[in-house]
Design a protein around this motif. Structure first.
Motif, PDB file in Angstrom:
ATOM      1  N   ALA A  32      24.605  53.840  40.738  1.00  0.00           N
ATOM      2  CA  ALA A  32      25.706  54.731  41.077  1.00  0.00           C
ATOM      3  C   ALA A  32      26.774  53.888  41.771  1.00  0.00           C
ATOM      4  O   ALA A  32      26.462  52.895  42.426  1.00  0.00           O
ATOM      5  N   ILE A  33      28.018  54.257  41.616  1.00  0.00           N
ATOM      6  CA  ILE A  33      29.112  53.559  42.274  1.00  0.00           C
ATOM      7  C   ILE A  33      29.863  54.548  43.154  1.00  0.00           C
ATOM      8  O   ILE A  33      30.233  55.637  42.713  1.00  0.00           O
ATOM      9  N   GLY A  34      30.054  54.150  44.389  1.00  0.00           N
ATOM     10  CA  GLY A  34      30.806  54.974  45.326  1.00  0.00           C
ATOM     11  C   GLY A  34      32.154  54.361  45.619  1.00  0.00           C
ATOM     12  O   GLY A  34      32.304  53.141  45.637  1.00  0.00           O
ATOM     13  N   TRP A  35      33.138  55.220  45.833  1.00  0.00           N
ATOM     14  CA  TRP A  35      34.451  54.779  46.301  1.00  0.00           C
ATOM     15  C   TRP A  35      34.623  55.254  47.738  1.00  0.00           C
ATOM     16  O   TRP A  35      34.315  56.414  48.067  1.00  0.00           O
ATOM     17  N   TYR A  94      37.752  50.810  48.635  1.00  0.00           N
ATOM     18  CA  TYR A  94      36.612  49.952  48.351  1.00  0.00           C
ATOM     19  C   TYR A  94      35.660  50.646  47.376  1.00  0.00           C
ATOM     20  O   TYR A  94      35.442  51.851  47.479  1.00  0.00           O
ATOM     21  N   CYS A  95      35.066  49.862  46.486  1.00  0.00           N
ATOM     22  CA  CYS A  95      33.943  50.373  45.711  1.00  0.00           C
ATOM     23  C   CYS A  95      32.668  49.743  46.259  1.00  0.00           C
ATOM     24  O   CYS A  95      32.694  48.647  46.831  1.00  0.00           O
ATOM     25  N   ALA A  96      31.569  50.461  46.108  1.00  0.00           N
ATOM     26  CA  ALA A  96      30.312  50.020  46.695  1.00  0.00           C
ATOM     27  C   ALA A  96      29.141  50.426  45.826  1.00  0.00           C
ATOM     28  O   ALA A  96      29.219  51.397  45.056  1.00  0.00           O
ATOM     29  N   ALA A  97      28.055  49.679  45.982  1.00  0.00           N
ATOM     30  CA  ALA A  97      26.835  49.956  45.223  1.00  0.00           C
ATOM     31  C   ALA A  97      25.635  49.512  46.040  1.00  0.00           C
ATOM     32  O   ALA A  97      25.748  48.757  47.014  1.00  0.00           O
ATOM     33  N   ASP A  98      24.488  50.000  45.622  1.00  0.00           N
ATOM     34  CA  ASP A  98      23.231  49.569  46.229  1.00  0.00           C
ATOM     35  C   ASP A  98      22.174  49.595  45.127  1.00  0.00           C
ATOM     36  O   ASP A  98      22.138  50.529  44.318  1.00  0.00           O
ATOM     37  N   ARG A  99      21.308  48.602  45.119  1.00  0.00           N
ATOM     38  CA  ARG A  99      20.304  48.491  44.057  1.00  0.00           C
ATOM     39  C   ARG A  99      19.401  49.719  43.972  1.00  0.00           C
ATOM     40  O   ARG A  99      18.843  50.019  42.923  1.00  0.00           O
ATOM     41  N   TRP A 100      19.265  50.454  45.095  1.00  0.00           N
ATOM     42  CA  TRP A 100      18.326  51.561  45.149  1.00  0.00           C
ATOM     43  C   TRP A 100      18.994  52.916  44.971  1.00  0.00           C
ATOM     44  O   TRP A 100      18.334  53.958  45.077  1.00  0.00           O
ATOM     45  N   ILE A 101      20.287  52.925  44.708  1.00  0.00           N
ATOM     46  CA  ILE A 101      21.000  54.197  44.587  1.00  0.00           C
ATOM     47  C   ILE A 101      21.520  54.354  43.170  1.00  0.00           C
ATOM     48  O   ILE A 101      22.420  53.629  42.728  1.00  0.00           O
ATOM     49  N   SER A 102      20.951  55.313  42.443  1.00  0.00           N
ATOM     50  CA  SER A 102      21.408  55.582  41.077  1.00  0.00           C
ATOM     51  C   SER A 102      22.070  56.949  40.946  1.00  0.00           C
ATOM     52  O   SER A 102      22.712  57.240  39.941  1.00  0.00           O
TER      53      SER A 102
END
Length: 127
Positions: A32-35, A94-102
């Motif tokens: 998942a990608i968050g802004w 900013y965009c952000a991601a985490d390996r554990w968040i889909s």
């Protein structure tokens, strides 16, 4: 995971911009990608998210109806289309991601939950 945000700029109130977040180093199909955005003197706030499949999205009340998030996994890029911009939208985005968040976290989308961040792109909306 590397993220690179781009597309910011100076625009008049009522105008539009499209931000891009290019992702590398990890298969975007799983992320998942968050802004987020951060205005001067304010905390970083989550404004939008799109799940790994694109089937789930989230918008903060402040941008709902004006911003649209989308993704092109083939290009490893997520977009944030921003319409009807207001001076209060002025911030670094900013965009952000985490390996554990889909999946999107909704109102629980806080900066501390994400490990990987783009460098930010400045959006300035003049009145």
């Amino acid at each position: 995971v590397q993220l690179q945000a781009s597309g910011g700029g100076l625009v008049q109130a009522g105008g539009s911009l499209r931000l891009s977040c290019a992702v590398s180093g990890f298969n975007l199909d799983y992320l998942a990608i968050g802004w987020f955005r951060q205005a001067p003197g304010k905390e970083r706030e989550g404004i939008s998210c799109i799940s790994n499949s694109g089937g789930n999205t989230y918008y903060a009340d402040s941008v709902k109806g004006r911003f649209t998030i989308s993704r092109d996994n083939a290009k490893s890029t997520v977009y944030l289309q921003m319409n009807s911009l207001k001076p209060e939208d002025t911030a670094i985005y900013y965009c952000a991601a985490d390996r554990w968040i889909s999946q999107c976290l909704g109102s629980r989308q806080t900066p501390r939950k994400y490990d990987y961040w783009g460098q930010g792109t400045q959006v300035t909306v003049s009145s």
